[in-house]
Design a protein around this motif. Structure first.
Motif, PDB file in Angstrom:
ATOM      1  N   ALA A 246     -44.264 -30.826  30.693  1.00 28.15           N
ATOM      2  CA  ALA A 246     -44.383 -30.892  29.402  1.00 28.15           C
ATOM      3  C   ALA A 246     -43.313 -31.423  28.669  1.00 28.15           C
TER       4      ALA A 246
ATOM      5  N   SER B 221     -45.420 -35.365  28.104  1.00 33.41           N
ATOM      6  CA  SER B 221     -46.365 -35.260  27.009  1.00 33.41           C
ATOM      7  C   SER B 221     -45.450 -34.589  25.695  1.00 33.41           C
TER       8      SER B 221
ATOM      9  N   ASP C 198     -46.514 -31.712  25.092  1.00 33.30           N
ATOM     10  CA  ASP C 198     -47.472 -30.879  24.650  1.00 33.30           C
ATOM     11  C   ASP C 198     -47.611 -29.465  25.272  1.00 33.30           C
ATOM     12  N   TYR C 199     -47.167 -28.382  24.708  1.00 38.23           N
ATOM     13  CA  TYR C 199     -47.235 -27.242  24.999  1.00 38.23           C
ATOM     14  C   TYR C 199     -48.508 -26.258  24.825  1.00 38.23           C
ATOM     15  N   ARG C 200     -49.644 -26.924  24.558  1.00 36.72           N
ATOM     16  CA  ARG C 200     -50.847 -26.156  24.006  1.00 36.72           C
ATOM     17  C   ARG C 200     -51.282 -25.510  25.136  1.00 36.72           C
ATOM     18  N   ASP C 201     -51.407 -25.882  26.337  1.00 39.03           N
ATOM     19  CA  ASP C 201     -51.877 -25.430  27.522  1.00 39.03           C
ATOM     20  C   ASP C 201     -51.473 -24.265  28.041  1.00 39.03           C
TER      21      ASP C 201
ATOM     22  N   THR D 284     -41.680 -22.623  26.839  1.00 36.69           N
ATOM     23  CA  THR D 284     -40.391 -23.479  26.448  1.00 36.69           C
ATOM     24  C   THR D 284     -39.383 -23.022  26.790  1.00 36.69           C
TER      25      THR D 284
END
Length: 251
Positions: free
Chosen positions: A170, A174, A176-179, A183
């Motif tokens: 991620a 992308s 994008d950490y929404r999945d 972090t």
């Protein structure tokens, strides 16, 4: 510390070299002992039962391990410094990113290169989850006496590696950490992952190295739970005669 010579311009008729002391690296008592996995890899390379050219290459790749560990240590020291809390969000994120990028590059890249040159194919550790069973089957067919490596790979992937790889993917692509990708932006995460990466590395080096070493040399685990944050070795490399003497003394 390193010593760089300089000339004394006031010396008549000849040049006098005076060492100038410069700090090569800073290390604190609460920092990970990054020399430990590196020196362990070097010691293994010294006693491999391989041709001289291959041994030289393995030793060269052992030196490349230290590059990434030194960079990871620098970022770790920034995270644990007293003024880290005063940094802005962007700075903190950049520092965490630097630490994890170097740890992942060390583990997936440098360690794998070192063991591959030694004669091991460890794609079971780094393949996609969907390909794990296929890679595991191939590994066991090629190395039926080393099925335990598959169990180790499965445990490490399940315990921490898959989630860490997901986070790295991620971050590097992308953003994008929404999945649910983590972090890992805490000091506790930083210490835990530094320790875990090095512990798994030492486990792999110990196992894989021991089966490629000259017959009279052994790898002995003397402190099974030790991590790089402990100030004592987890493994030692010793001649079979030393092992015999040490075991006799312990009885």
């Amino acid at each position: 510390m390193t010593s760089n010579p300089r000339s004394d311009k006031n010396s008549p008729g000849h040049q006098v070299l005076i060492p100038v002391i410069k700090e090569a690296a800073s290390w604190g008592t609460n920092d990970p002992v990054i020399a430990r996995p590196y020196l362990f890899a070097k010691k293994i390379a010294e006693h491999l039962d391989l041709d001289d050219s291959t041994k030289d290459e393995v030793d060269f790749l052992a030196d490349r391990l230290l590059d990434k560990l030194q960079s990871a240590l620098m970022y770790y020291q920034l995270i644990t410094a007293s003024d880290f809390v005063d940094r802005n969000i962007s700075q903190k994120r950049t520092i965490y990113e630097g630490l994890y990028a170097n740890l992942w590059s060390f583990y997936k890249g440098r360690v794998q290169n070192y063991l591959t040159k030694m004669g091991w194919n460890l794609s079971i550790f780094f393949c996609k989850e969907a390909n794990f069973d296929k890679e595991a089957k191939k590994f066991i067919e090629a190395n039926p006496e080393h099925a335990g490596i598959v169990d180790l790979a499965r445990k490490q992937r399940g315990a921490w590696q898959t989630n860490f790889a997901k986070s790295r993917n991620a971050s590097e692509h992308s953003g994008d950490y929404r999945d649910g990708a983590n972090t890992y932006e805490t000091k506790a995460d930083a210490k835990r992952l530094f320790a875990q990466v090095c512990w798994t590395t030492e486990t792999l080096i110990a196992y894989c190295g021991s089966y490629k070493m000259e017959r009279d040399w052994n790898v002995i685990e003397i402190n099974s739970g030790a991590t790089v944050f402990d100030h004592h070795d987890r493994h030692i490399v010793e001649h079979a005669a030393q092992t015999m003497m040490r075991e006799r003394k312990s009885k």
